[in-house]
Design an enzyme around this catalytic site. Structure first.
Site, PDB file in Angstrom:
ATOM      1  N   LYS A 127       5.780   6.121   6.507  1.00 17.38           N
ATOM      2  CA  LYS A 127       4.475   5.815   5.915  1.00 17.38           C
ATOM      3  C   LYS A 127       3.343   6.276   6.827  1.00 17.38           C
ATOM      4  O   LYS A 127       2.407   6.919   6.376  1.00 17.38           O
ATOM      5  CB  LYS A 127       4.324   4.319   5.657  1.00 17.38           C
ATOM      6  CG  LYS A 127       5.614   3.580   5.370  1.00 17.38           C
ATOM      7  CD  LYS A 127       6.067   3.703   3.957  1.00 17.38           C
ATOM      8  CE  LYS A 127       7.450   3.093   3.799  1.00 17.38           C
ATOM      9  NZ  LYS A 127       7.878   2.891   2.467  1.00 17.38           N
ATOM     10  N   ASP A 161      11.113  -5.641  11.669  1.00 12.99           N
ATOM     11  CA  ASP A 161      11.142  -4.424  10.859  1.00 12.99           C
ATOM     12  C   ASP A 161       9.688  -3.980  10.732  1.00 12.99           C
ATOM     13  O   ASP A 161       8.872  -4.659  10.110  1.00 12.99           O
ATOM     14  CB  ASP A 161      11.746  -4.738   9.481  1.00 12.99           C
ATOM     15  CG  ASP A 161      11.860  -3.493   8.618  1.00 12.99           C
ATOM     16  OD1 ASP A 161      11.444  -2.413   9.068  1.00 12.99           O
ATOM     17  OD2 ASP A 161      12.363  -3.611   7.479  1.00 12.99           O
ATOM     18  N   TRP A 173      11.915  -7.569   1.504  1.00 18.30           N
ATOM     19  CA  TRP A 173      12.132  -6.250   0.897  1.00 18.30           C
ATOM     20  C   TRP A 173      13.508  -6.255   0.214  1.00 18.30           C
ATOM     21  O   TRP A 173      14.502  -6.658   0.853  1.00 18.30           O
ATOM     22  CB  TRP A 173      12.084  -5.205   2.017  1.00 18.30           C
ATOM     23  CG  TRP A 173      12.289  -3.787   1.606  1.00 18.30           C
ATOM     24  CD1 TRP A 173      11.701  -3.141   0.565  1.00 18.30           C
ATOM     25  CD2 TRP A 173      13.135  -2.821   2.258  1.00 18.30           C
ATOM     26  NE1 TRP A 173      12.117  -1.837   0.534  1.00 18.30           N
ATOM     27  CE2 TRP A 173      12.994  -1.615   1.560  1.00 18.30           C
ATOM     28  CE3 TRP A 173      13.978  -2.867   3.366  1.00 18.30           C
ATOM     29  CZ2 TRP A 173      13.674  -0.454   1.918  1.00 18.30           C
ATOM     30  CZ3 TRP A 173      14.655  -1.722   3.734  1.00 18.30           C
ATOM     31  CH2 TRP A 173      14.509  -0.528   3.021  1.00 18.30           C
TER      32      TRP A 173
HETATM   33  C1  LMR Z   1       9.269   0.323  -0.633  1.00 17.26           C
HETATM   34  O1  LMR Z   1       9.452  -0.830  -0.262  1.00 17.26           O
HETATM   35  O2  LMR Z   1       8.832   0.616  -1.748  1.00 17.26           O
HETATM   36  C2  LMR Z   1       9.552   1.471   0.317  1.00 17.26           C
HETATM   37  O3  LMR Z   1       9.917   0.975   1.558  1.00 17.26           O
HETATM   38  C3  LMR Z   1      10.485   2.455  -0.252  1.00 17.26           C
HETATM   39  C4  LMR Z   1      11.902   1.962  -0.255  1.00 17.26           C
HETATM   40  O4  LMR Z   1      12.747   2.639   0.334  1.00 17.26           O
HETATM   41  O5  LMR Z   1      12.189   0.923  -0.836  1.00 17.26           O
END
Ligand code: LMR
Length: 396
Positions: free
Chosen positions: A246, A211, A130
């Site tokens: 979510k 996570d 992420w």
């Molecule tokens: C995402 O990955 O799109 C979500 O978790 C929103 C974010 O805060 O990045």
């Protein structure tokens, strides 16, 4: 003083969300941020949440401060939800949990506690991960290393690469894992792979940091927690950061939890004091409303049943969208290059497009996704499927 600050680039995900909102085209398609959308493109408030909110509102007697750990009843309900009520680590009182401001708040709090526990901790993150993981955890002063995770050619997990890299990590290193619904790849470890991974973590004295932002979106609320539960059972120490954004659809209410599984009950109490103490220095305490709503839902049989049904509907819909998108892309491109989309889980898949192709999709077709070609599958609708598939075929 501030003349030294230059303008920063937009956030890779939330910046794209903002651009989408500014786009006035009627054809626009939002595959950017990880937010669930229904067939009309709305992100509705779940019925269980609406009902719980009403009750919280009607029964609220005070707005005085909560404690530093947030809502204690919520923390206990979340422990049962994450780890399962009969988990041995809970029975042994080895788990310290605090309420946090969403998953991001939890990651930040944990990063600070890790630095207190080890002055120079190394955190291994998956390649890719992420986009907010690195900046968020780097803010806590931790060093990063990357373990191989996703093989973009095969659209699957490079499990051998992952394990052989972690075999060479140093004792005490932290391994950031995605509990389920890997973001951005949608490629999750199987139960068998979790078993093998936990053996490597145990042998090399590594500390997993799960996570878990999407519990319930892959296979089910218990199935999705397999890895986090296994780590808590088999290893002396582990960490879990959870988001309720979510699975409860309460994104803007900022609700999450950070749990440290310690070696024994006494150390868990010590960890709880550090989690609370760090929270005090960052935002004093998390906001009350969303946690009270989640707590009520998890503790009320009828509300919980309704919520699980709504969560199951979201999960099933995403899985059927995955199949629809795969079929439509395969038919349109006469290839099977997109078959991986149907195999993967959660909101995201990496479509395998170049950054230029992603730009063209946005500029020419008003289709928004993250530049890595991470697409939020929940943004695909029956009404935009053909348009989307034709646009992707056009940029290939
Ligand atoms: C995402 O990955 O799109 C979500 O978790 C929103 C974010 O805060 O990045």
């Amino acid at each position: 003083m501030f003349e030294r600050l230059d303008r920063l680039a937009d956030d890779p995900i939330l910046g794209m969300m903002a651009k989408y909102r500014q786009d006035t085209s009627e054809q626009k398609v939002d595959l950017a941020a990880g937010v669930y959308q229904d067939e009309l493109g709305n992100t509705p408030v779940l019925r269980a949440v609406k009902a719980a909110e009403q009750r919280v509102h009607d029964n609220q007697k005070t707005k005085t401060y909560e404690g530093l750990a947030g809502n204690i009843s919520f923390n206990v309900a979340m422990q049962d939800f994450i780890f399962g009520e009969r988990h041995p680590a809970l029975a042994d009182k080895r788990i310290a949990t605090v309420q946090t401001t969403g998953g991001s708040g939890g990651l930040h709090i944990v990063a600070d506690v890790l630095r207190r526990a080890n002055s120079a901790p190394v955190v291994w993150v998956s390649g890719p991960t992420w986009p907010n993981h690195r900046p968020l955890i780097k803010g806590g002063g931790l060093e990063f290393k990357t373990y191989p995770y996703y093989d973009a050619e095969r659209h699957g997990i490079d499990f051998d690469g992952m394990l052989s890299t972690l075999e060479h990590a140093n004792a005490g290193d932290v391994v950031l894992l995605h509990g389920c619904c890997h973001n951005p790849t949608g490629a999750d470890l199987s139960a068998k792979q979790w078993d093998a991974l936990v053996d490597v973590l145990a042998r090399n004295e590594l500390v997993p940091w799960n996570d878990m932002a999407y519990q319930g979106f892959a296979q089910g609320t218990d199935e999705d927690a397999y890895g986090a539960r296994l780590c808590a059972q088999k290893l002396p120490e582990s960490v879990v950061v959870t988001s309720c954004s979510k699975n409860f659809g309460i994104y803007r209410d900022r609700v999450g939890a950070a749990s440290i599984v310690a070696a024994d009950a006494e150390k868990a109490v010590a960890c709880a004091t550090h989690l609370a103490n760090v929270t005090r220095t960052v935002y004093s305490m998390p906001p009350a409303h969303g946690a009270a709503v989640v707590d009520l839902i998890l503790r009320d049989e009828d509300l919980k049943a309704l919520w699980l049904e709504e969560l199951g509907d979201m999960r099933d819909r995403i899985n059927s969208l995955r199949r629809n998108l795969t079929n439509a892309l395969e038919a349109r491109t006469s290839t099977n290059r997109f078959s991986f989309i149907a195999r993967q889980t959660g909101m995201f898949s990496l479509l395998g497009l170049t950054a230029e192709q992603v730009d063209t999709l946005r500029e020419k077709f008003h289709i928004y996704m993250v530049s890595s070609s991470r697409a939020n599958i929940a943004g695909v609708r029956k009404s935009n499927l053909d348009y989307l598939v034709n646009a992707i075929a056009a940029v290939l």
